[in-house]
Write an enzyme that holds these catalytic residues in place. Structure first.
Site, mmCIF file in Angstrom:
data_model
loop_
_atom_site.group_PDB
_atom_site.id
_atom_site.type_symbol
_atom_site.label_atom_id
_atom_site.label_comp_id
_atom_site.label_asym_id
_atom_site.label_seq_id
_atom_site.Cartn_x
_atom_site.Cartn_y
_atom_site.Cartn_z
ATOM 1 N N VAL A 1 25.788 48.177 31.755
ATOM 2 C CA VAL A 1 24.341 47.951 31.783
ATOM 3 C C VAL A 1 23.758 48.023 30.377
ATOM 4 O O VAL A 1 22.905 47.210 29.995
ATOM 5 C CB VAL A 1 23.666 48.974 32.717
ATOM 6 C CG1 VAL A 1 22.152 48.961 32.532
ATOM 7 C CG2 VAL A 1 24.017 48.679 34.176
ATOM 8 N N GLU A 2 24.217 48.985 29.593
ATOM 9 C CA GLU A 2 23.632 49.197 28.272
ATOM 10 C C GLU A 2 23.961 48.076 27.288
ATOM 11 O O GLU A 2 23.069 47.597 26.579
ATOM 12 C CB GLU A 2 24.113 50.541 27.702
ATOM 13 C CG GLU A 2 23.574 51.759 28.415
ATOM 14 C CD GLU A 2 22.078 51.952 28.204
ATOM 15 O OE1 GLU A 2 21.529 51.382 27.247
ATOM 16 O OE2 GLU A 2 21.466 52.676 29.005
#
Length: 326
Positions: A121-122
């Site tokens: 996600v990051e």
């Protein structure tokens, strides 16, 4: 590997003109005064020289006004992260670092798929880790973004301490528009508090070393209270009598599962009636879905203070777990 030693030391010792940037900014000088007063061995003139080369970035100020968590509903937000490509690349990243994930899960108690999902996600597993100089991002937000100036001033201080301690070039390190860094997008204070040398090579490198990054994300979650083996979040059916203000009232679990059940919000799977939870309502294209977030759901939100973020990590983690070969 990023440049250390001679190059970084030279940067910290050079004498340069402070004709631009934030070198003469009142806030910058006050911040430097604080650092010098803390007696960390940092030189006032060298600090001002670095800040003089930090550049205000209008694009950063624009980006801060429209984070996805605030402007997108859940049914659009999740489409950013819950994709086949992010799942496929995640499984490839896991396969390349299988032993590291296994060791991180064993040492820190955090499931491999959650560590993997956060990195996915990051930064899309390190592929999109930020295109701004960290010094520009933090200085811009510390001195030209009054709403959160205190927070970003603290992070800028931590960054200047960090780069001196680690002998990093403070003008070269890259990150997000908010100054987050590396595979796991750690802010400087988080780097100093939670990043670990997971491969024991004497260097903590979350920019280029996935082993350190994996261990650091796991350590971050453990240090924020992750409970091994506990449920993260469960779907719930909401009856008509559940008070509307119980939903999205905060990320901290404050009501018991029994209290929610008595009010008509019933979990789709059995839970400890005494466990504390928070009620989450997420917007769909044609209605809403409801969830009970438990302690570990709250721990994920310590990484990003958003229920939609935590839900994306959880659901991507579920997809990844289903594809991980034993």
């Amino acid at each position: 590997m990023f440049k250390r030693s001679l190059g970084a030391l030279c940067l910290w010792s050079f004498v340069a003109s402070a004709a631009a940037g934030y070198g003469d900014h009142e806030g910058a000088r006050a911040l430097v005064d604080e650092l010098v007063a803390e007696d960390r061995g940092l030189d006032r003139e060298r600090l001002l020289q670095v800040l003089a080369q930090a550049e205000r970035q209008e694009r950063i100020l624009e980006a801060m006004s429209r984070p996805a968590e605030r402007v997108k509903p859940w049914y659009e937000y999740r489409q950013i992260f819950l994709t086949e490509q992010r799942e496929e690349e995640g499984l490839g990243f896991y396969a390349a670092h299988r032993e590291t994930f296994a060791r991180a899960e064993a040492e820190f108690g955090v499931p491999a798929e959650i560590i993997l999902a956060i990195i996915g996600v990051e930064t899309f597993y390190g592929r999109i880790a930020g295109s701004y100089r960290v010094i520009d991002a933090l200085a811009t937000l510390a001195f030209d973004y009054p709403r959160r100036a205190a927070f970003f001033s603290k992070e800028l201080k931590n960054y200047l301490i960090l780069t001196a301690e680690q002998q990093l070039d403070p003008l070269a390190m890259m990150g997000s528009y908010a100054g987050a860094m590396g595979y796991g997008q750690f802010m400087p204070s988080s780097y100093r508090a939670y990043a670990v040398d997971f491969d024991s090579d004497g260097v903590i490198d979350i920019w280029n070393n996935p082993v350190d990054a994996i261990g650091s994300v796991a350590n971050y979650l453990r240090r924020h209270g992750w409970r091994s083996g506990e449920t993260i979040v469960v779907a719930a059916e909401a009856g008509p009598d559940v008070p509307g203000d119980w939903f999205n009232a905060g990320l901290v679990p404050t009501r018991s599962v029994a209290e929610f059940n008595a009010a008509g919000l019933r979990s789709a799977q059995p839970l400890d009636p005494q466990a504390l939870a928070t009620a989450v309502r997420l917007e769909l294209e044609d209605g809403h879905e409801h969830w009970l977030g438990l302690h570990n759901f709250y721990v994920i939100t310590r990484y990003n203070h958003s229920a939609m973020y935590a839900m994306s990590v959880h659901q991507l983690g579920q997809r990844l777990a289903a594809g991980i070969q034993p």
